[in-house]
Enzyme design. Structure first.
Site, PDB file in Angstrom:
ATOM      1  CG  ASP A   1       0.196   9.378   0.720  1.00  0.00           C
ATOM      2  OD1 ASP A   1       0.086   8.212   1.113  1.00  0.00           O
ATOM      3  OD2 ASP A   1      -0.462  10.327   1.181  1.00  0.00           O
TER       4      ASP A   1
ATOM      5  CG  HIS B   1      -2.019  -1.026   1.110  1.00  0.00           C
ATOM      6  ND1 HIS B   1      -3.315  -0.697   0.784  1.00  0.00           N
ATOM      7  CD2 HIS B   1      -2.004  -2.373   1.246  1.00  0.00           C
ATOM      8  CE1 HIS B   1      -4.057  -1.796   0.741  1.00  0.00           C
ATOM      9  NE2 HIS B   1      -3.284  -2.833   1.023  1.00  0.00           N
TER      10      HIS B   1
HETATM   11  P1  ADQ Z   1      -2.911   6.226   4.787  1.00  0.00           P
HETATM   12  O1  ADQ Z   1      -1.505   6.676   4.932  1.00  0.00           O
HETATM   13  O2  ADQ Z   1      -3.667   6.062   6.045  1.00  0.00           O
HETATM   14  O3  ADQ Z   1      -3.034   4.874   3.913  1.00  0.00           O
HETATM   15  P2  ADQ Z   1      -4.842   7.620   2.939  1.00  0.00           P
HETATM   16  O4  ADQ Z   1      -4.783   6.881   1.658  1.00  0.00           O
HETATM   17  O5  ADQ Z   1      -4.993   9.086   2.756  1.00  0.00           O
HETATM   18  O6  ADQ Z   1      -3.584   7.396   3.861  1.00  0.00           O
HETATM   19  O7  ADQ Z   1      -6.077   7.079   3.757  1.00  0.00           O
HETATM   20  C1  ADQ Z   1      -6.519   7.729   4.918  1.00  0.00           C
HETATM   21  C2  ADQ Z   1      -7.953   7.316   5.213  1.00  0.00           C
HETATM   22  O8  ADQ Z   1      -8.301   7.833   6.496  1.00  0.00           O
HETATM   23  C3  ADQ Z   1      -8.938   7.896   4.211  1.00  0.00           C
HETATM   24  O9  ADQ Z   1      -9.836   6.895   3.795  1.00  0.00           O
HETATM   25  C4  ADQ Z   1      -9.669   8.991   4.994  1.00  0.00           C
HETATM   26  O10 ADQ Z   1     -11.050   9.097   4.695  1.00  0.00           O
HETATM   27  C5  ADQ Z   1      -9.521   8.539   6.417  1.00  0.00           C
HETATM   28  N1  ADQ Z   1      -9.463   9.732   7.276  1.00  0.00           N
HETATM   29  C6  ADQ Z   1      -8.618  10.750   7.154  1.00  0.00           C
HETATM   30  N2  ADQ Z   1      -8.880  11.678   8.085  1.00  0.00           N
HETATM   31  C7  ADQ Z   1      -9.913  11.231   8.799  1.00  0.00           C
HETATM   32  C8  ADQ Z   1     -10.625  11.733   9.933  1.00  0.00           C
HETATM   33  N3  ADQ Z   1     -10.313  12.877  10.554  1.00  0.00           N
HETATM   34  N4  ADQ Z   1     -11.613  10.998  10.409  1.00  0.00           N
HETATM   35  C9  ADQ Z   1     -11.926   9.822   9.840  1.00  0.00           C
HETATM   36  N5  ADQ Z   1     -11.283   9.300   8.787  1.00  0.00           N
HETATM   37  C10 ADQ Z   1     -10.277   9.990   8.281  1.00  0.00           C
HETATM   38  C11 ADQ Z   1      -2.102   3.958   3.318  1.00  0.00           C
HETATM   39  C12 ADQ Z   1      -1.069   4.580   2.385  1.00  0.00           C
HETATM   40  C13 ADQ Z   1      -1.769   5.396   1.314  1.00  0.00           C
HETATM   41  C14 ADQ Z   1      -2.760   4.507   0.550  1.00  0.00           C
HETATM   42  C15 ADQ Z   1      -3.651   3.762   1.512  1.00  0.00           C
HETATM   43  C16 ADQ Z   1      -4.506   2.725   0.787  1.00  0.00           C
HETATM   44  O11 ADQ Z   1      -0.163   5.394   3.123  1.00  0.00           O
HETATM   45  O12 ADQ Z   1      -0.828   5.959   0.401  1.00  0.00           O
HETATM   46  O13 ADQ Z   1      -3.565   5.337  -0.274  1.00  0.00           O
HETATM   47  O14 ADQ Z   1      -2.900   3.072   2.504  1.00  0.00           O
HETATM   48  O15 ADQ Z   1      -3.738   1.869   0.006  1.00  0.00           O
END
Ligand code: ADQ
Length: 475
Positions: A385, A177
């Site tokens: 990311d 991921h």
């Molecule tokens: P993350 O580093 O966690 O994931 P991201 O892909 O942005 O990063 O996912 C974050 C998730 O958390 C999103 O679904 C978002 O809706 C949720 N979120 C963010 N802020 C929130 C809040 N305040 N309250 C509730 N929910 C919140 C890792 C990798 C990424 C990759 C994903 C999936 O680092 O690059 O995209 O896995 O493969």
């Protein structure tokens, strides 16, 4: 926490009666223990991975192997929401050495271009191997001969090889991921060969981007006896497929939530109260040093300097999800961000209004969607990311087709969402200029760009992603 809607799996080959579902192996189970008035119960965790894989597993003979989230003995396997769950135990020491130590202190920073220095602490490696072996054994106990196992993410890179040893007939897929770094960085890892050999135990290794896939193939041919073939690697008499399988979101679900009258009303309320005549810039991130929140705040401060009457023109809302709070780097990062917010508000606020609203918390999904809907400009500016789902979620939540996405060129999402305003997150002045450009973008251009972005996530949602990966693995 909201419970994801169960959708039928897409495509004729998925979820069909009689078809055996995969064994999913991930660091965490798709449920979390929550306290209730009369004890505790398991609750399905929100998130794209869970909603994509749950329909493939429910009542399918498949299972999900993962850690339940508490150190010590693991609960016995159980079924929740039709999914067989197989908890793996982690001792308190392993949570520190395998999870906080090797996974988040070495692999996480190294794979994110070493934006923080990875601590190559020797005592963390063996616990990583031991825990990976335990996950592999739990999967081996469940998988039928010739059955499919889908292993997820950087905490479990040794699982494919460990599993192949004990279940040689299994079809083993691995999806990373996070980014796979350039070979010059990856080569620093003292255990580079063992990690690569772990991954090469799989039949298919999937990455978020083509670049990640290329980096992996180069590292594998340099540090192991893998040989490059046409789009695959030959390794010890086997073919290891590898390639880009960019993850996506449950687009229809986000769009449906954004269209709810209660969510639209909440978005209006946010515009009225927090916006209060100002344009809203929004950041939503886990509080992680890879997300570039500090540089984003610096760019916003620069924007305020450039704008006359800035306090009446713009407001930044930064939502930060608590993350890895026990790790010193994360605690320091939080301190720095909060100091910066205080500084900007102290310098530019007028006692009543402040230019930065900072929320340090998890939001319920409807509330998060209301914020996405209320924003004029979404700032997704990580230093590195794997994908970044927030960028895709924002696009899904814009039914009127307006709004601007400012996106880091170092997020995997930038490869697909190329009609966003792409920025270099290290370039504070350049980012401030992009923020200005976003604020001044004519509505027609916003709509044109947003329509193009929307096509990307309509074409490939998280269900397509899972189905495509499994089809590639099983073909
Ligand atoms: P993350 O580093 O966690 O994931 P991201 O892909 O942005 O990063 O996912 C974050 C998730 O958390 C999103 O679904 C978002 O809706 C949720 N979120 C963010 N802020 C929130 C809040 N305040 N309250 C509730 N929910 C919140 C890792 C990798 C990424 C990759 C994903 C999936 O680092 O690059 O995209 O896995 O493969």
């Amino acid at each position: 926490m909201t419970r994801p809607t169960q959708r039928p799996a897409p495509g004729p080959s998925r979820g069909s009666p009689g078809r055996v579902g995969p064994i999913v192996v991930a660091n965490r189970l798709p449920v979390a223990r929550v306290r209730t008035a009369d004890g505790a119960r398991w609750e399905r965790s929100p998130g794209g991975l869970v909603s994509a894989l749950a329909p493939l597993l429910e009542g399918s003979g498949g299972a999900w192997v993962g850690w339940a989230g508490a150190a010590g003995d693991a609960p016995e396997p159980f079924t929740d929401g039709g999914i067989d769950l197989v908890p793996v135990a982690l001792s308190r020491a392993e949570v520190n050495l395998f999870y906080a130590g090797f996974s988040n202190g070495v692999i996480w920073p190294l794979y994110h271009d070493a934006v923080r220095w990875p601590e190559f602490e020797r005592s963390w490696w063996q616990p990583y191997v031991d825990v990976n072996r335990r996950f592999a054994r739990a999967a081996a106990e469940r998988v039928r001969p010739g059955g499919t196992v889908w292993v997820h993410d950087y905490q479990l890179q040794r699982v494919p090889a460990e599993l192949r040893e004990i279940a040689p007939a299994a079809r083993i897929g691995f999806f990373l991921h996070i980014p796979f770094p350039p070979v010059e960085l990856f080569g620093q890892l003292p255990w580079r060969r063992e990690v690569l050999e772990g991954l090469l135990g799989a039949d298919l290794v999937g990455f978020q981007t083509e670049l990640g896939a290329k980096n992996f193939a180069l590292a594998a041919t340099r540090y192991t006896d893998a040989v490059q073939g046409e789009g695959y690697l030959s390794y010890r008499g086997r073919r290891v497929q590898y390639g880009a399988h960019p993850i996506s979101i449950d687009t229809a679900r986000y769009a449906e939530i954004a269209a709810r009258p209660s969510v639209r009303a909440r978005a209006q309320e946010i515009r009225r109260t927090i916006g209060d005549g100002r344009r809203i810039l929004l950041g939503v991130d886990r509080l992680d040093y890879t997300k570039g929140i500090d540089r984003r705040l610096s760019a916003f401060a620069e924007l305020l300097e450039r704008y006359d009457h800035a306090l009446d023109a713009v407001v930044l809302v930064q939502v930060a999800v608590p993350s890895r709070e026990a790790m010193p780097d994360y605690a320091q990062m939080r301190g720095r961000v909060e100091q910066q917010v205080g500084h900007i508000n102290g310098m530019c606020g007028d006692g009543g209004r402040v230019p930065v609203h900072y929320l340090y918390r998890n939001l319920p999904q409807e509330e998060l969607v209301a914020w996405y809907s209320a924003a004029d400009v979404m700032l997704v500016t990580p230093l590195r990311d794997g994908m970044n789902l927030v960028a895709k979620e924002f696009v899904a939540c814009r039914p009127d087709g307006d709004g601007v996405l400012v996106l880091s060129e170092f997020a995997g999402a930038a490869k697909e969402l190329d009609q966003a305003l792409l920025v270099n997150p290290h370039d504070v002045d350049g980012m401030a200029t992009a923020f200005e450009q976003a604020l001044e973008m004519p509505l027609a251009e916003q709509r044109r760009r947003m329509a193009s972005l929307r096509r990307v996530i309509d074409r490939r949602d998280v269900h397509t992603w899972a189905a495509e990966f499994l089809d590639a693995l099983e073909s």
